[in-house]
Design a protein around this motif. Structure first.
Motif, PDB file in Angstrom:
ATOM      1  N   GLU A  26       0.807  -1.228   0.000  1.00 54.50           N
ATOM      2  CA  GLU A  26       0.000   0.000   0.000  1.00 54.50           C
ATOM      3  C   GLU A  26       0.838   1.276   0.000  1.00 54.50           C
ATOM      4  O   GLU A  26       0.456   2.274  -0.581  1.00 54.50           O
ATOM      5  N   CYS A  27       1.967   1.270   0.709  1.00 57.09           N
ATOM      6  CA  CYS A  27       2.715   2.530   0.837  1.00 57.09           C
ATOM      7  C   CYS A  27       3.835   2.627  -0.194  1.00 57.09           C
ATOM      8  O   CYS A  27       4.636   3.558  -0.153  1.00 57.09           O
ATOM      9  N   ALA A  36       5.833   1.776   5.688  1.00 60.32           N
ATOM     10  CA  ALA A  36       4.826   2.357   6.575  1.00 60.32           C
ATOM     11  C   ALA A  36       3.550   1.528   6.676  1.00 60.32           C
ATOM     12  O   ALA A  36       2.706   1.810   7.509  1.00 60.32           O
ATOM     13  N   HIS A  58      13.316   0.120  12.306  1.00 59.96           N
ATOM     14  CA  HIS A  58      11.951   0.488  11.917  1.00 59.96           C
ATOM     15  C   HIS A  58      11.233  -0.675  11.244  1.00 59.96           C
ATOM     16  O   HIS A  58      10.066  -0.947  11.517  1.00 59.96           O
ATOM     17  N   ASP A 105      10.086  -3.137  13.789  1.00 65.01           N
ATOM     18  CA  ASP A 105       8.925  -2.594  14.470  1.00 65.01           C
ATOM     19  C   ASP A 105       7.643  -2.853  13.666  1.00 65.01           C
ATOM     20  O   ASP A 105       6.622  -3.289  14.202  1.00 65.01           O
ATOM     21  N   MET A 106       7.704  -2.577  12.375  1.00 64.36           N
ATOM     22  CA  MET A 106       6.527  -2.770  11.518  1.00 64.36           C
ATOM     23  C   MET A 106       6.150  -4.246  11.426  1.00 64.36           C
ATOM     24  O   MET A 106       4.977  -4.581  11.337  1.00 64.36           O
ATOM     25  N   PHE A 147       3.472  -5.922  13.363  1.00 58.38           N
ATOM     26  CA  PHE A 147       2.067  -5.595  13.121  1.00 58.38           C
ATOM     27  C   PHE A 147       1.554  -6.138  11.792  1.00 58.38           C
ATOM     28  O   PHE A 147       0.623  -5.612  11.209  1.00 58.38           O
ATOM     29  N   ARG A 183       9.644  13.151   5.870  1.00 60.57           N
ATOM     30  CA  ARG A 183       8.820  12.098   6.436  1.00 60.57           C
ATOM     31  C   ARG A 183       9.630  11.225   7.410  1.00 60.57           C
ATOM     32  O   ARG A 183       9.154  10.850   8.469  1.00 60.57           O
ATOM     33  N   GLU A 213       8.984   9.989  11.440  1.00 62.25           N
ATOM     34  CA  GLU A 213       8.531   8.597  11.451  1.00 62.25           C
ATOM     35  C   GLU A 213       8.565   7.969  12.840  1.00 62.25           C
ATOM     36  O   GLU A 213       7.650   7.250  13.234  1.00 62.25           O
ATOM     37  N   ARG A 264       5.773   5.317  14.874  1.00 66.94           N
ATOM     38  CA  ARG A 264       6.028   3.882  14.743  1.00 66.94           C
ATOM     39  C   ARG A 264       5.083   3.070  15.614  1.00 66.94           C
ATOM     40  O   ARG A 264       4.827   3.444  16.750  1.00 66.94           O
ATOM     41  N   PRO A 265       4.653   1.915  15.105  1.00 63.13           N
ATOM     42  CA  PRO A 265       3.786   1.070  15.926  1.00 63.13           C
ATOM     43  C   PRO A 265       4.384   0.783  17.299  1.00 63.13           C
ATOM     44  O   PRO A 265       3.660   0.765  18.296  1.00 63.13           O
ATOM     45  N   GLY A 266       5.689   0.570  17.355  1.00 71.15           N
ATOM     46  CA  GLY A 266       6.327   0.271  18.641  1.00 71.15           C
ATOM     47  C   GLY A 266       6.259   1.454  19.594  1.00 71.15           C
ATOM     48  O   GLY A 266       6.007   1.285  20.801  1.00 71.15           O
ATOM     49  N   THR A 267       6.481   2.660  19.088  1.00 73.58           N
ATOM     50  CA  THR A 267       6.390   3.860  19.921  1.00 73.58           C
ATOM     51  C   THR A 267       4.963   4.038  20.426  1.00 73.58           C
ATOM     52  O   THR A 267       4.729   4.437  21.571  1.00 73.58           O
ATOM     53  N   LYS A 274       2.763   1.695  20.965  1.00 71.64           N
ATOM     54  CA  LYS A 274       2.490   0.703  21.997  1.00 71.64           C
ATOM     55  C   LYS A 274       3.168   1.059  23.318  1.00 71.64           C
ATOM     56  O   LYS A 274       2.559   1.011  24.379  1.00 71.64           O
ATOM     57  N   PHE A 286       1.230   7.529   1.881  1.00 65.82           N
ATOM     58  CA  PHE A 286       0.406   6.699   2.762  1.00 65.82           C
ATOM     59  C   PHE A 286       0.388   7.319   4.160  1.00 65.82           C
ATOM     60  O   PHE A 286       1.420   7.677   4.721  1.00 65.82           O
ATOM     61  N   TRP A 310      -1.178   4.050  12.000  1.00 65.07           N
ATOM     62  CA  TRP A 310      -1.041   3.144  13.154  1.00 65.07           C
ATOM     63  C   TRP A 310      -1.519   3.812  14.431  1.00 65.07           C
ATOM     64  O   TRP A 310      -2.036   3.139  15.336  1.00 65.07           O
TER      65      TRP A 310
END
Ligand code: FES
Lengths: 106, 393
Positions: free
Chosen positions: A39-40, A45, A67, A70-71, A74, B89, B93, B97-100, B102, B340, B345
């Motif tokens: 998607e991105c 992202a 990073h 981290d992604m 999910f 960007r 970022e 981030r998803p981790g941040t 959470k 995007f 998130w």
């Protein structure tokens, strides 16, 4: 040019020649391999370009970035040790012969 | 041979605001790109065409020299392409981030949500727009940005004024004045905290901006904070309301999600597909290009209607119904490509994991009020503008 074989969740194999320097995600989209959504478009992202990479090639692929890791926590399909974001993996000569499995869900 | 962009001129602007979906269907069935007189813009409404466009930012650019966004907010990353966009960007970022989220933001969002729900718990009825969704989105954004001593009402006012200014195509002087005042207010609020963030690195966006490997300069900070304020408040607010409305209108789906917590993420994705908070965003055609049989010309301004694409019946079965158990597949509510949504998130966690689940678990027998139906409005930005509910106390 190196050859990479994508295996879809249904078990279908697609062997393609991949241009050096592109990302594995870009190769998958270009060759219309089903199951890589991206998607991105490679910004790391969205986590919808998740794939399982042949563990024999993990050194050739290189380490997972902070990073990216981290992604990967999910992703829609479970993360496994061989999980990577395919947009973050660049094609090199050393990836010749690698298989990439596409998860059932993105 | 490709044909010219067809024109539709028998639609009133008020119809587009009230219910764009039947209009979108007509446009989707007509051609890949249609000039809609009421919107004064060429609109792209099919899922696949928008995907194609978003994968080719050289032909379809985000940058736009004359854009109102640039005039009102400055040169934001939303209107840049390529490396210039990517660098800015990357600087922010880490905050998203998803981790941040959470490890850091989730607890803060929970505390805000808990406080707001506690405030109304004993009342038995409320309009969730003012009582929950608007303050929740605004307070969360204040934390996320790292602003201090700004009330949620002030931030909400700034956000609205900036967005109105960015959409002020008729040049209404009152709207421009309000946008200019809001911009000055934002600049002052940034100035008040920037030194502190430089000295105390933390997960907030302002801290990321000044402490990044390639830190932003003051002009970039001001512009990008404004675009986040303009574009980061409505979306969580509206998706809180759409998700709540979708579930309250479909009791069997509500029962499913209450029985199995794992369904909340699906429910959230379905809510933003069903009523996409950002319904349309612009792109500029940089060179002549054909789009599924329609000829676009260099210089054309086009609007990508993701609100329409997310109801494209070529892609989604029964697109107009809310169905969280529909086969999972990507939607375009967060856009696609390099732009995007950076806050995707945050929204998933805040709306789909914290606020709405907490709302349903705390307010017993939550229900719509037949005497006062919900009202939904808008097309560029669309969402419930009023959601009156009642519950048992
Ligand atoms: S394409 Fe979005 S994370 Fe790889």
């Amino acid at each position: 040019m190196p050859t990479i074989t994508f295996i879809t969740a249904g078990g279908k194999e697609h062997a393609v020649t991949a241009e050096i320097g592109r990302s594995v995600m870009e190769i998958a989209l270009e060759k219309s391999i089903p199951g890589v959504v991206a998607e991105c478009n490679g910004s790391a992202a969205c986590a919808t370009c998740h794939c399982y990479f042949d563990p024999a090639y993990s050194e050739a692929i290189g380490p997972i970035g902070e990073h990216e890791s981290d992604m990967l926590d999910f992703t829609a399909s479970p993360r496994r040790p061989e999980s990577r974001l395919s947009c973050q993996v660049r094609v090199t000569d050393t990836l010749d012969g690698m298989t990439v499995c596409i998860p059932a869900m993105q | 041979m490709a044909h010219a962009v067809p024109v539709v001129s028998d639609i009133a602007f008020s119809d587009l605001l009230a219910d764009p979906y039947p209009i979108y269907k007509r446009l989707r069935d007509l051609a890949s790109a249609v000039y809609l007189d009421a919107a004064r813009l060429t609109l792209v409404t099919r899922f696949d065409d928008i995907m194609t466009i978003e994968r080719d930012s050289e032909t379809f650019a985000s940058s736009n020299p004359g854009s109102l966004v640039n005039k009102v907010m400055g040169h934001t990353m939303m209107r840049k392409d390529g490396e210039a966009h990517a660098m800015e960007r990357r600087a922010i970022e880490v905050s998203f981030r998803p981790g941040t989220i959470k490890s850091h933001w989730a607890a803060q969002f929970e505390a805000i949500s808990d406080r707001l729900i506690s405030d109304i718990e004993s009342q038995g009825e409320a309009d969730l727009f003012d009582a929950l969704a608007a303050p929740m989105a605004s307070l969360a954004l204040i934390e996320l940005l790292g602003l201090k001593d700004v009330s949620w009402q002030t931030l909400a006012r700034w956000s609205q004024a900036l967005m109105d200014g960015a959409g002020n195509y008729s040049g209404d002087p009152e709207i421009s004045t309000r946008a200019t005042d809001a911009a000055a207010g934002v600049d002052a609020a940034i100035d008040a905290v920037l030194a502190w963030h430089r000295q105390n690195p933390n997960p907030a966006v302002l801290s990321s901006m000044v402490n990044a490997e390639n830190p932003m300069n003051p002009e970039q900070i001001r512009a990008n904070i404004k675009v986040i304020i303009g574009g980061g408040l409505n979306e969580p607010r509206d998706s809180i309301l759409s998700l709540t409305l979708g579930l309250l209108s479909n009791p069997s789906q509500l029962a499913e999600v209450m029985a199995s917590r794992d369904l909340w993420p699906l429910a959230f994705e379905e809510a933003v597909r069903w009523i996409s908070p950002i319904g349309m965003y612009p792109r500029r055609v940089t060179r002549d290009a054909e789009l599924s049989g329609v000829q676009l010309r260099a210089g054309d301004q086009i609007g990508l209607c993701v609100g329409a694409a997310n109801r494209d019946d070529r892609r989604f079965e029964n697109p107009d119904s809310f169905d969280l158990l529909r086969p999972k597949q990507p939607h375009l509510a967060f856009g696609a490509g390099p732009h995007f949504c950076a806050g995707a998130w945050v929204a998933r966690q805040m709306v789909g994991r914290i606020v709405v689940p907490m709302l349903f678990s705390r307010l017993k027998n939550l229900r719509l009020r037949p005497d006062e139906p919900a009202r939904i409005h808008g097309w560029v930005f669309r969402g419930p503008v009023s959601l009156p509910v009642a519950w048992d106390v």
